[in-house]
Design an enzyme around this catalytic site. Structure first.
Site, PDB file in Angstrom:
ATOM      1  CE  LYS A 191      -1.632  -1.777   3.793  1.00 41.61           C
ATOM      2  NZ  LYS A 191      -1.533  -3.236   3.670  1.00 41.61           N
ATOM      3  CD  GLU A 201      -7.389  -5.234  -7.821  1.00 45.14           C
ATOM      4  OE1 GLU A 201      -7.718  -4.788  -8.908  1.00 45.14           O
ATOM      5  OE2 GLU A 201      -7.806  -4.735  -6.750  1.00 45.14           O
ATOM      6  N   GLY A 222      -1.224 -15.531  12.770  1.00 48.40           N
ATOM      7  CA  GLY A 222      -0.513 -14.737  11.761  1.00 48.40           C
ATOM      8  C   GLY A 222      -1.291 -13.565  11.206  1.00 48.40           C
ATOM      9  CE  LYS A 278      -5.582  -3.172   3.719  1.00 49.28           C
ATOM     10  NZ  LYS A 278      -5.925  -4.261   4.658  1.00 49.28           N
TER      11      LYS A 278
END
Lengths: 342, 342
Positions: free
Chosen positions: A127, A151, A208, A226
């Site tokens: 990102k 993507e 995780g 985001k």
């Protein structure tokens, strides 16, 4: 058949899943797309680097990584610095999976810049470069007649960027609402089942989903970056994570969880952006959502974003049960979309 | 700029919305896509036909339609039969919005066949040609170097077909689950608010969601033909609506609605398809879904489909607040996607 060489940066869960996906899909790629992909260079943070122009198999790379020594696979002398390494790889694609840096987007930006300047396409699951250097890298790609796609940076392999770029020409996004951070969504769900905040974090770390320092998720930074990425790319307005009105989930305690349950609602960390009179307002905030909201049933590590556009009043994209495989697919889809449109 | 002429079949809510959308988006289409579209022919079932090579505006067409006399706009002599009409239009695109025929797909198949044979692209909002002639029409299009697309046939303008075709290369669909019929979803919701079945139907008819004979929706035919269309196109296995294991919503009465409410659940008409050992099983059945399911919050005329693929374990596409505008956008998106990929 066209053969393309790949320089892979990062060999964590996503990098490994990507190497395995390429092999699993090799027959399909040859038959349906007339392409073959080969990893010819891998760089890791602390497990060595390798360049091997004959190609490095997933099995060989995983074994060498486990021995902490990818360099054993190298047939070429390896440059010390990453700019030199990427250039020396002479690959067709850079696949960037290094860890995100929320504040600067580095060193991923530098990796992608090096690749584009050397005439490679760049695809990234990171990102950081999207929010900190989208315009710069996209222009650099155009100048070099290459592409920069990402993507997997938001909602793993779910097609949040490509659906607008490839499938929905002429649609203008006016706003969106969604759940974009898996970790906090899972933490709240564990607390709904009676776990304390600390136990929930410990559980998320054990599978995780949460990092050793989980503050990037808990304080809403991951969600904010985001939101910034979606606004920057899809709404055409550059936005930094710091400009998102951001509250994390630290204040959500057992009493609030109980209060929501009694009301038939659930706490969710809700991401929002709206375009009004050319200005963006964006937020990440805990909200109690009713069962009539599509956000209510976003369980565990699933995510959802519902876009409001001038032509489709509500278009939602839901991703359930994501994992490193899903992110790896997003990287492959970017590569195939680049080859399709040239 | 490239100018394209359109022959529009059907001038109901969708046809009108399409004509208006073209005008609303004209500046954007010129600026961003360097294209101009012009409607030069309109055929209706009972309000006359027109061919006017200077172009027919939405305003003029709507006014003439209201007077029951589209022929007043015509500058050319009009062929009696539709094959002759379509050929005489000399358009670049056929836009097909005639009513669906569940059993045969006609006359839409014949319209599309005529257009493709005359060297036009064809886009359609009609499910009939997709389930009854997908392979035939697609092959005919290829032979004539033209395209046949139909995004609006399922879930209006939501990109259920194009997302796989344009954005998700290499993904194999293994199954899906969803709510694809708006009318029954609205009827059940009205019954949840205490309406009788008949009152719910009367309400749905009053707002134009249910037809005078609502059995196509209520008995699950509309949902079954949509399941068949998705399976045929996206999973590559020809399937007819008759092959879908189908139960409508007639058996759902007030006691069942109450029973679901007490259990914290909702009745939904659930569409499903699964690929197992190369065989498809497909169904349309009422189910009580819990609030933890993404289907639970699909309200009113919204719809949702969640695909299971080999690369994305769960990818959902949600459409909320659809209308004729949304369907019209799907037609325009098909046209732009055709021009993009040639």
């Amino acid at each position: 058949m066209n053969q393309y060489d790949i320089c892979l940066i990062g060999f964590g869960n996503v990098g490994k899943a990507f190497a395995e996906l390429l092999e699993k899909k090799a027959d399909h790629l040859l038959k349906e797309h007339s392409v073959g992909f080969r990893i010819t260079a891998i760089a890791t943070g602390s497990h060595g680097n390798a360049i091997n122009l004959q190609g490095i198999t997933a099995t060989a790379a995983i074994a060498a990584y486990q021995h902490g020594d990818l360099a054993s696979l190298s047939t070429e002398s390896i440059e010390d610095d990453m700019v030199g390494f990427i250039r020396a790889s002479r690959a067709d694609f850079l696949v960037e999976t290094s860890p995100v840096d929320y504040q600067t987007g580095q060193p991923a930006i530098m990796h992608i810049q090096s690749a584009l300047s050397a005439g490679m396409h760049a695809v990234s699951a990171n990102k950081g470069p999207v929010v900190h250097a989208y315009q710069f890298l996209t222009e650099l790609a155009e100048k070099n007649r290459r592409r920069f796609l990402f993507e997997s940076a938001v909602m793993d392999g779910a097609p949040v960027f490509s659906v607008f770029r490839e499938a929905l020409p002429g649609a203008k996004i006016l706003g969106f609402e969604g759940i974009l951070n898996s970790c906090t969504n899972l933490l709240i769900e564990k607390m709904e089942s009676g776990a304390s905040f600390d136990d929930a974090v410990a559980y998320a770390q054990s599978i995780g989903i949460a990092e050793t320092d989980p503050s990037g998720d808990i304080d809403g930074w991951d969600a904010a970056i985001k939101v910034a990425a979606l606004v920057t790319v899809l709404m055409g307005v550059p936005l930094k994570p710091q400009q998102v009105d951001r509250t994390g989930i630290r204040a959500i305690g057992p009493d609030m969880i109980e209060q929501a349950k009694v009301a038939g609602k659930r706490w969710k960390l809700v991401c929002k952006a709206e375009l009004n009179d050319g200005k963006i307002s964006a937020s990440v905030q805990p909200e109690m959502v009713p069962s009539t909201s599509p956000l209510f049933a976003v369980n565990g590590t699933s995510s959802l974003v519902v876009f409001r556009t001038d032509v489709l009043p509500g278009l939602g994209i839901l991703e359930s049960n994501p994992g490193p495989d899903t992110t790896a697919y997003g990287l492959l889809a970017d590569m195939l979309n680049i080859l399709k449109t040239g």
